[in-house]
Design a protein around this motif. Structure first.
Motif, PDB file in Angstrom:
ATOM      1  N   ASP A  11      41.183  83.010 128.142  1.00 26.89           N
ATOM      2  CA  ASP A  11      41.978  82.644 129.316  1.00 26.89           C
ATOM      3  C   ASP A  11      43.334  82.105 128.880  1.00 26.89           C
ATOM      4  OD1 ASP A  11      39.907  83.346 131.050  1.00 26.89           O
ATOM      5  OD2 ASP A  11      39.208  81.286 131.330  1.00 26.89           O
ATOM      6  N   ALA A  12      43.358  81.368 127.780  1.00 21.35           N
ATOM      7  CA  ALA A  12      44.579  80.700 127.323  1.00 21.35           C
ATOM      8  C   ALA A  12      45.609  81.658 126.728  1.00 21.35           C
ATOM      9  CB  ALA A  12      44.227  79.621 126.293  1.00 21.35           C
ATOM     10  N   PHE A  29      35.981  93.771 128.148  1.00 17.84           N
ATOM     11  CA  PHE A  29      35.311  92.612 128.753  1.00 17.84           C
ATOM     12  C   PHE A  29      33.835  92.733 128.411  1.00 17.84           C
ATOM     13  CE2 PHE A  29      39.172  93.073 131.172  1.00 17.84           C
ATOM     14  CZ  PHE A  29      39.537  91.778 131.506  1.00 17.84           C
ATOM     15  N   TRP A  30      33.283  91.713 127.732  1.00 19.17           N
ATOM     16  CA  TRP A  30      31.927  91.799 127.191  1.00 19.17           C
ATOM     17  C   TRP A  30      31.224  90.444 127.268  1.00 19.17           C
ATOM     18  CZ3 TRP A  30      30.102  89.267 122.727  1.00 19.17           C
ATOM     19  CH2 TRP A  30      31.050  88.437 122.113  1.00 19.17           C
ATOM     20  N   ALA A  31      29.929  90.456 126.919  1.00 19.74           N
ATOM     21  CA  ALA A  31      29.153  89.225 126.779  1.00 19.74           C
ATOM     22  C   ALA A  31      28.107  89.437 125.688  1.00 19.74           C
ATOM     23  CB  ALA A  31      28.467  88.860 128.091  1.00 19.74           C
ATOM     24  N   GLU A  64      32.700  83.019 128.397  1.00 21.00           N
ATOM     25  CA  GLU A  64      33.544  81.929 127.905  1.00 21.00           C
ATOM     26  C   GLU A  64      34.912  81.899 128.577  1.00 21.00           C
ATOM     27  OE1 GLU A  64      33.659  82.606 123.700  1.00 21.00           O
ATOM     28  OE2 GLU A  64      31.528  82.186 123.442  1.00 21.00           O
ATOM     29  N   ASN A  65      35.276  82.972 129.269  1.00 23.86           N
ATOM     30  CA  ASN A  65      36.619  83.094 129.864  1.00 23.86           C
ATOM     31  C   ASN A  65      36.501  83.651 131.276  1.00 23.86           C
ATOM     32  OD1 ASN A  65      38.394  82.571 127.335  1.00 23.86           O
ATOM     33  ND2 ASN A  65      36.829  84.006 126.674  1.00 23.86           N
ATOM     34  N   ARG A  66      35.938  82.834 132.136  1.00 26.15           N
ATOM     35  CA  ARG A  66      35.638  83.284 133.502  1.00 26.15           C
ATOM     36  C   ARG A  66      36.891  83.493 134.356  1.00 26.15           C
ATOM     37  NH1 ARG A  66      30.121  82.807 134.336  1.00 26.15           N
ATOM     38  NH2 ARG A  66      29.056  81.498 132.824  1.00 26.15           N
ATOM     39  N   GLN A  67      37.955  82.778 134.083  1.00 28.75           N
ATOM     40  CA  GLN A  67      39.161  82.871 134.917  1.00 28.75           C
ATOM     41  C   GLN A  67      39.742  84.281 134.888  1.00 28.75           C
ATOM     42  OE1 GLN A  67      42.317  80.062 134.030  1.00 28.75           O
ATOM     43  NE2 GLN A  67      43.817  81.320 135.083  1.00 28.75           N
ATOM     44  N   ILE A  68      39.975  84.813 133.700  1.00 28.34           N
ATOM     45  CA  ILE A  68      40.568  86.149 133.579  1.00 28.34           C
ATOM     46  C   ILE A  68      39.608  87.206 134.110  1.00 28.34           C
ATOM     47  CG2 ILE A  68      41.384  87.914 131.949  1.00 28.34           C
ATOM     48  CD1 ILE A  68      43.404  85.636 132.427  1.00 28.34           C
ATOM     49  N   ALA A  69      38.330  87.097 133.784  1.00 33.09           N
ATOM     50  CA  ALA A  69      37.340  88.057 134.282  1.00 33.09           C
ATOM     51  C   ALA A  69      37.338  88.074 135.811  1.00 33.09           C
ATOM     52  CB  ALA A  69      35.957  87.724 133.736  1.00 33.09           C
ATOM     53  N   GLY A  73      38.499  91.024 138.636  1.00 38.03           N
ATOM     54  CA  GLY A  73      37.378  91.523 139.408  1.00 38.03           C
ATOM     55  C   GLY A  73      36.307  92.214 138.581  1.00 38.03           C
ATOM     56  N   ILE A  74      36.057  91.678 137.391  1.00 41.21           N
ATOM     57  CA  ILE A  74      35.067  92.285 136.506  1.00 41.21           C
ATOM     58  C   ILE A  74      33.675  91.981 137.055  1.00 41.21           C
ATOM     59  CG2 ILE A  74      34.165  92.384 134.152  1.00 41.21           C
ATOM     60  CD1 ILE A  74      37.125  93.413 134.560  1.00 41.21           C
TER      61      ILE A  74
END
Length: 109
Positions: A11-12, A29-31, A64-69, A73-74
């Motif tokens: 996100d940063a 975009f992964w997990a 770990e980076n929910r804002q950008i996801a 709209g992921i």
């Protein structure tokens, strides 16, 4: 083993690393818990090596980076976005072959 050429996105650093980049950026975009994400990881590494200097290849962990996801709209992972000049110009959802992703990248270089 991950390629050192794959950029870890957060996100940063997303704005500076992706939106302000002077080259097309492929964002994966992964997990960690995602099976298809694990399957596509070696393909992402290979693309990072092959497109070095022509494009930026990065990975963003959605847990770990929910804002950008959320902003993009992921809803399913892996989702791969091609971002050029700060705009999404292409998208692929789910596991894709190296040939499919190379074709995707070639159309934006």
């Amino acid at each position: 083993m991950a390629s050192e050429k794959v950029v870890t996105l957060t996100d940063a650093n997303f704005k500076s690393a992706v939106l302000e980049a002077d080259k097309p950026v492929l964002v994966d975009f992964w997990a960690a818990w995602c099976g298809p994400c694990k399957m596509i990881a070696p393909v992402i590494d290979e693309l990072a090596n092959e497109y070095d200097g022509q494009a930026i290849i990065g990975k963003l962990n959605v847990d770990e980076n929910r804002q950008i996801a959320s902003e993009y709209g992921i809803m399913s992972i892996p989702t791969l976005l091609v971002i050029k000049n700060g705009q999404v110009v292409d998208k692929a959802v789910g596991f894709k072959s190296k040939a499919d992703l190379a074709k995707l990248m070639d159309s934006h270089i």
